[in-house]
Write a protein that holds these residues in place. Structure first.
Motif, PDB file in Angstrom:
ATOM      1  N   ALA A 165       0.842  -1.206   0.000  1.00 63.33           N
ATOM      2  CA  ALA A 165       0.000   0.000   0.000  1.00 63.33           C
ATOM      3  C   ALA A 165       0.871   1.249   0.000  1.00 63.33           C
ATOM      4  O   ALA A 165       0.586   2.221  -0.698  1.00 63.33           O
ATOM      5  CB  ALA A 165      -0.920   0.000   1.219  1.00 63.33           C
ATOM      6  N   ALA A 166       1.964   1.211   0.776  1.00 63.26           N
ATOM      7  CA  ALA A 166       2.851   2.366   0.821  1.00 63.26           C
ATOM      8  C   ALA A 166       3.525   2.599  -0.529  1.00 63.26           C
ATOM      9  O   ALA A 166       3.924   3.712  -0.843  1.00 63.26           O
ATOM     10  CB  ALA A 166       3.916   2.179   1.906  1.00 63.26           C
ATOM     11  N   LEU A 167       3.630   1.540  -1.329  1.00 62.14           N
ATOM     12  CA  LEU A 167       4.219   1.684  -2.662  1.00 62.14           C
ATOM     13  C   LEU A 167       3.178   2.105  -3.697  1.00 62.14           C
ATOM     14  O   LEU A 167       3.481   2.186  -4.882  1.00 62.14           O
ATOM     15  CB  LEU A 167       4.876   0.369  -3.099  1.00 62.14           C
ATOM     16  CG  LEU A 167       6.177  -0.002  -2.380  1.00 62.14           C
ATOM     17  CD1 LEU A 167       6.629  -1.394  -2.766  1.00 62.14           C
ATOM     18  CD2 LEU A 167       7.274   1.009  -2.688  1.00 62.14           C
ATOM     19  N   GLY A 168       1.954   2.328  -3.254  1.00 60.69           N
ATOM     20  CA  GLY A 168       0.939   2.842  -4.165  1.00 60.69           C
ATOM     21  C   GLY A 168       0.018   1.776  -4.752  1.00 60.69           C
ATOM     22  O   GLY A 168      -0.746   2.055  -5.669  1.00 60.69           O
ATOM     23  N   VAL A 169       0.091   0.540  -4.239  1.00 63.46           N
ATOM     24  CA  VAL A 169      -0.810  -0.506  -4.729  1.00 63.46           C
ATOM     25  C   VAL A 169      -2.170  -0.336  -4.062  1.00 63.46           C
ATOM     26  O   VAL A 169      -2.253  -0.116  -2.854  1.00 63.46           O
ATOM     27  CB  VAL A 169      -0.251  -1.910  -4.384  1.00 63.46           C
ATOM     28  CG1 VAL A 169      -1.238  -2.996  -4.797  1.00 63.46           C
ATOM     29  CG2 VAL A 169       1.084  -2.122  -5.051  1.00 63.46           C
ATOM     30  N   ARG A 170      -3.228  -0.417  -4.870  1.00 65.22           N
ATOM     31  CA  ARG A 170      -4.570  -0.358  -4.269  1.00 65.22           C
ATOM     32  C   ARG A 170      -4.967  -1.783  -3.928  1.00 65.22           C
ATOM     33  O   ARG A 170      -5.406  -2.553  -4.776  1.00 65.22           O
ATOM     34  CB  ARG A 170      -5.534   0.304  -5.230  1.00 65.22           C
ATOM     35  CG  ARG A 170      -5.128   1.760  -5.413  1.00 65.22           C
ATOM     36  CD  ARG A 170      -5.749   2.363  -6.600  1.00 65.22           C
ATOM     37  NE  ARG A 170      -7.150   2.673  -6.383  1.00 65.22           N
ATOM     38  CZ  ARG A 170      -7.874   3.338  -7.264  1.00 65.22           C
ATOM     39  NH1 ARG A 170      -7.326   3.722  -8.397  1.00 65.22           N
ATOM     40  NH2 ARG A 170      -9.133   3.597  -7.021  1.00 65.22           N
TER      41      ARG A 170
END
Lengths: 277, 346
Positions: free
Chosen positions: B239-244
């Motif tokens: 999530a912190a890497l931008g994955v939804r």
């Protein structure tokens, strides 16, 4: 460089029925190191998780440059705001270089090519964390301190201006704790990265923080320079502990010495003979 | 923090080497699939010369080979490849997403759900063709949802989901037996298809829907490769890497279940192919990066080789699922013993 401003306003959050954060207002100082401390279950990790959008607020909001982070597309947010969780998982057999290159995720499209810029970001992250020599080693062969440096390198490869870290020194022995905190201070000073982290150790928190945030019961209890926040009065209120604060002769920062029920110099009981402590 | 140029060059060199090793592994797997496919066409009960096989494939009428190759061997080989790819890809996607080799669709009941629905549709409702597949897909998704709901309490824990899945799977298998036992005209071979999987009696004109499903769902899954790779670092990191996370999960579940259900409606739940492909692909020397494509190819190899063994290398003829089942069961026991020792997820 424009510095991003991360703030929370009236932030309430929790899990299930439990309310853990209760109307918290915090303005992170851009370009500085903020350290959050507090007793167990006071909501420090929850605050960090809410600030990085891992949990949704019940009320209030988290704002990046005045805009709610829930209205910013996730990849875009991930290019500005990075998070190193407390116990990230390294896939079996992954090498340091491979792990660090995953930090490039928000900079890439679904089928986009890996570019030289990506390589440079990974190399710079490895260099900054002194993990270049470890690059081709599998994570499972590294010591705790080396592994933590590799994780920080991954977060660096993400090239965010704000970096949140949840207890980055847990499970490390004291020399590696200092190494990690020095590394984060280097990043802050050379790159201007805004750092927000949760730490358990009050004395390390006071030493490395520009801004010390003490939480109690899901609220902000005190916030300011370490010498303003780490006081005998605050320690009593936040941790329920009697203490004495002295000044560290090396750093000039406050040090908290806990006072328990035993082992006091004025203790009336005679010391056990033949057992110098 | 200035970077010495040699270090950057070494880094780039190593990355390129990893990439070319990965391409080599994929090329090798592809050629094994091609070789086994060719073997299935050329050598069965009787030998057909490669020249004759090619002429049959080109649509010429070759006396003595036309039926054996065109009607028996080719559909069988095509179904083996398509089902193997579907199981391998879908299984690996689940294992990666849930970060657990036991979280494979054939262990947690999704394959048995699809199989039970297919049997029910064929035996009780007298359906055939794509209608059976639709049933299987719906049941597969239903079981996925059921297992997920039954195992969620303050979030879904891996081990709980697997145990619930194994229970649901056992229930569905007894349902399959119950339906089959009420249909006396069914042969043992057919019963085995719905319990362990078989590529017997495949027909070429049934392959198109399977191919379309594999292309559609498989493409959808492969478009999530990077997100799945990020999920291997844990949900918080991803999530912190931008994955939804939620969206990725739904896409992966729908695509993997869809693919597996279509393959199951044709070939039955070929035992343990979904479960074994990912771990085997992960242990190939030089394997790195996403496991999805190597696992899919490994699945095709397992089904082709398993079916060939079952037909010609064993004293009597067995459907492919019996062979892959004999391979997979010991590995399952090994993983469960490992959970028991570590007291957590493997």
């Amino acid at each position: 460089m424009t510095l991003h401003a991360l703030t929370t306003s009236g932030l309430s959050a929790g899990y299930g029925d439990a309310v853990i954060l209760d109307g918290l207002d915090l303005a992170v100082l851009p370009g500085r190191i903020t350290v959050i401390v507090g007793a167990n279950a006071c909501g420090k990790s929850t605050l960090l998780r809410a600030m990085s959008r891992l949990i949704a607020p019940r009320r209030g909001q988290v704002l990046l440059d005045g805009k709610s982070i829930h209205h910013i597309p996730s990849r875009e947010l991930a290019r500005t705001l990075g998070l190193l969780p407390q116990s990230p998982i390294a896939p079996e057999g992954i090498t340091v270089a491979d792990l660090v290159s995953r930090g490039r995720h928000p900079h890439q499209g679904a089928f986009a090519r890996w570019t030289r810029g990506d390589d440079e970001a990974v190399a710079a992250a490895l260099a900054a964390t002194r993990t270049i020599e470890l690059a081709e080693r599998p994570m499972d062969e590294l010591s705790g301190g080396q592994r933590q440096r590799a994780w920080i390198a991954m977060a660096l490869a993400q090239q965010t201006e704000v970096l949140l870290l949840d207890e980055p020194t847990t499970f490390l022995d004291i020399s590696h704790q200092i190494e990690v905190l020095d590394l984060l201070t280097d990043l802050n000073q050379t790159r201007g990265t805004t750092i927000v982290m949760v730490l358990h150790d009050l004395n390390l928190a006071a030493r490395y923080a520009d801004e010390l945030v003490a939480m109690a019961g899901g609220r902000l209890y005190a916030c300011g320079r370490p010498e303003e926040v780490l006081t005998e009065h605050n320690v009593r209120h936040v941790f329920g502990l009697e203490s004495r604060i002295i000044i560290d002769p090396t750093s000039g920062r406050p040090i908290m010495l806990p006072i328990g029920r035993h082992r006091m110099a004025t203790d009336s009981r005679p010391a056990r003979s033949g057992h110098p402590d | 923090m200035t970077l010495p140029a040699p270090a950057l060059d070494a880094l780039i060199g190593n990355r390129r080497r990893r990439l070319s090793r990965r391409r080599l592994v994929i090329a090798l797997l592809l050629s094994i699939v091609a070789a086994l496919f060719a073997l299935t066409l050329v050598l069965g009960q009787s030998y057909t010369s490669p020249g004759d096989v090619i002429r049959v494939l080109l649509g010429e009428d070759v006396p003595g080979a036309g039926f054996t190759v065109g009607q028996l061997r080719l559909p069988r080989a095509v179904l083996s490849v398509l089902a193997g790819l579907s199981f391998g890809l879908g299984g690996a996607a689940f294992q990666i997403m849930l970060r657990n080799p036991l979280a494979s669709p054939d262990i947690i009941g999704i394959s048995s759900g699809a199989s039970a629905a297919a049997v029910f549709a064929i035996v009780v409702l007298s359906l055939d063709g794509p209608a059976v597949s639709v049933f299987a897909v719906a049941a597969g998704l239903g079981v996925a949802l059921l297992v997920y709901a039954l195992s969620s309490r303050n979030g879904v824990a891996g081990t709980r989901l697997i145990l619930v899945g194994i229970g649901v799977s056992a229930m569905l298998e007894s349902f399959i037996l119950y339906v089959l036992s009420g249909a006396p005209a069914w042969t043992l071979q057919e019963a085995l298809r719905w319990l362990t999987g078989s590529v017997n009696g495949a027909q070429l004109d049934q392959m198109l829907p399977l191919l379309v499903a594999l292309a559609g769902f498989g493409g959808l899954l492969l478009s999530r490769t990077r997100d799945l790779e990020a999920l291997r670092l844990g949900e918080d990191t991803a999530a912190a890497l931008g994955v939804r996370i939620a969206r990725t999960r739904i896409v992966v579940i729908v695509a993997a279940v869809g693919m597996i259900a279509f393959a199951t409606a044709m070939a039955g739940p070929i035992a343990f192919v979904a479960f074994l492909s990912g771990p085997i692909a992960a242990r190939l020397p030089g394997s790195n990066g996403s496991l999805l494509v190597p696992a899919a190819l490994t699945g095709a190899i397992l089904v082709l080789a398993g079916d060939y063994c079952g037909q010609f290398l064993l004293p009597s003829r067995y459907p492919v699922g019996v062979v892959t089942g004999a391979l997979g069961a010991p590995y399952l026991i090994f993983l469960i013993v490992r959970i028991n020792r570590s007291g957590g997820s493997p």
